[in-house]
Design a protein around this motif. Sequence first.
Motif, short mmCIF file in Angstrom:
data_model
loop_
_atom_site.label_atom_id
_atom_site.label_comp_id
_atom_site.label_asym_id
_atom_site.label_seq_id
_atom_site.Cartn_x
_atom_site.Cartn_y
_atom_site.Cartn_z
N GLY A 210 0.80 -1.25 -0.02
CA GLY A 210 0.02 0.04 0.14
C GLY A 210 0.92 1.16 0.00
N THR A 211 1.93 1.18 0.80
CA THR A 211 2.77 2.27 0.79
C THR A 211 3.56 2.80 -0.37
OG1 THR A 211 3.14 2.02 3.42
CG2 THR A 211 4.71 3.38 2.30
N TYR A 212 4.03 1.48 -0.99
CA TYR A 212 4.67 1.47 -2.30
C TYR A 212 4.00 2.09 -3.25
CZ TYR A 212 6.27 -0.34 -6.77
OH TYR A 212 6.83 -0.49 -8.06
N LYS A 213 2.54 1.65 -3.35
CA LYS A 213 1.56 2.22 -4.72
C LYS A 213 1.36 3.70 -4.10
CE LYS A 213 -0.36 -2.31 -5.73
NZ LYS A 213 -1.32 -3.20 -5.95
N LEU A 214 0.94 3.89 -2.95
CA LEU A 214 0.63 5.36 -2.61
C LEU A 214 1.98 6.44 -3.09
CD1 LEU A 214 -1.57 7.05 -1.66
CD2 LEU A 214 -0.47 6.92 0.63
N ARG A 215 3.02 5.95 -2.84
CA ARG A 215 4.38 6.72 -3.21
C ARG A 215 4.09 6.95 -4.55
NH1 ARG A 215 7.83 4.02 -1.41
NH2 ARG A 215 9.12 3.49 -3.35
N ASN A 216 4.03 5.96 -5.52
CA ASN A 216 4.13 6.10 -6.87
C ASN A 216 2.95 7.00 -7.30
OD1 ASN A 216 6.12 4.64 -8.57
ND2 ASN A 216 5.78 3.46 -6.47
N GLN A 217 1.80 6.91 -6.62
CA GLN A 217 0.72 7.84 -6.92
C GLN A 217 1.06 9.27 -6.71
OE1 GLN A 217 -3.29 7.06 -5.66
NE2 GLN A 217 -3.02 5.07 -5.44
N ARG A 218 1.60 9.38 -5.73
CA ARG A 218 2.23 10.90 -5.16
C ARG A 218 3.30 11.20 -6.52
NH1 ARG A 218 6.47 12.02 -1.48
NH2 ARG A 218 6.29 9.74 -0.69
N ALA A 219 4.00 10.50 -6.92
CA ALA A 219 5.14 10.88 -7.80
C ALA A 219 4.28 11.23 -9.06
CB ALA A 219 5.83 9.76 -8.11
N ASP A 220 3.24 10.44 -9.52
CA ASP A 220 2.29 10.84 -10.67
C ASP A 220 1.52 12.00 -10.22
OD1 ASP A 220 3.31 8.46 -11.84
OD2 ASP A 220 1.40 7.19 -11.10
N LEU A 221 1.04 12.30 -9.29
CA LEU A 221 0.34 13.54 -9.01
C LEU A 221 1.14 14.77 -9.09
CD1 LEU A 221 -2.22 14.98 -7.75
CD2 LEU A 221 -1.17 14.74 -5.33
N PHE A 222 2.44 14.96 -8.51
CA PHE A 222 2.94 15.99 -8.53
C PHE A 222 3.80 16.18 -9.86
CE2 PHE A 222 3.14 15.74 -3.84
CZ PHE A 222 2.46 16.99 -3.48
N GLU A 223 3.95 14.84 -10.45
CA GLU A 223 4.27 15.17 -11.98
C GLU A 223 3.40 15.94 -12.93
OE1 GLU A 223 5.42 12.26 -15.53
OE2 GLU A 223 5.96 11.65 -13.47
N GLU A 224 2.13 15.57 -12.74
CA GLU A 224 0.85 16.28 -13.45
C GLU A 224 1.03 17.68 -13.04
OE1 GLU A 224 -3.98 16.04 -13.87
OE2 GLU A 224 -2.59 14.50 -13.01
N ILE A 225 0.99 18.06 -11.43
CA ILE A 225 0.71 19.44 -11.02
C ILE A 225 2.01 20.39 -11.60
CG2 ILE A 225 0.94 20.74 -9.22
CD1 ILE A 225 -0.63 18.56 -7.61
N LEU A 226 3.23 19.87 -11.45
CA LEU A 226 4.52 20.65 -11.93
C LEU A 226 4.84 20.43 -13.44
CD1 LEU A 226 6.44 19.65 -8.63
CD2 LEU A 226 4.87 21.74 -9.12
#
Length: 228
Positions: A87-103
């Motif tokens: 769960g932590t691993y997948k959430l961290r990758n979601q976070r990477a995707d999220l900020f990649e889209e924002i920035l």
Amino acid sequence: MSSVKQELDIVESEFMQIYLHEMYSLCEGINRECKEIFREATVPFGHNLLSVSPILHSRIYSVLIYAANLKKLAFPTRHRKKNEGTGTYKLRNQRADLFEEILNELPIKEIKNSKVRNTLEHFDEYLDESNVKLDKKHNKEKLKDKHGFAAYNMAFSRWETFDRKVYPIRLYIAEEKKFYNLDWSIDIGKIDNEAKLILERLNDLELLKGKESGGLLIPLGVEQQENE
């Protein structure tokens, strides 16, 4: 009723706003410290700046810490860590995707530069290496043959403050807005500008909830429990 556990969606998660506010706060911290650095290390017209300022270097270190935390938040490593839960691993990758889209398309480079911060965290080891280079027996290209001085915990207006080359050991050059430590350097001015770009993007997207950044009170199902 399905027994398949739904994956946590970071956008719908309880702490989504904290990720955004943390990014905002880190960028504000960078801008705040940089403003004081540039104010204190102003290049005097027609003169050279030559100062010893522990406070200035403390502010520079704060900027590098803010930048390091911002890098970890917005650009996390994507590989799975040892003993890390799924769960932590997948959430961290979601976070990477999220900020990649924002920035998206923002020129963020200097904030990602962690080498100088590493030389500060392991300063004793790097200092040993440089000290060995001063020993004629251990190094043919001796530092003292190339440099007239070593400047430690200082700020200069420009490199030409001295007529001989200076070896930087935690040295800030005001004209360049760059911080040098031993054989490495980082551009404090660029870190400041990149943080401003991130703040502008967050403001433009109007993603933050709350009147100001830095603090939130988040209900965790309290209202739902009271209504049941």
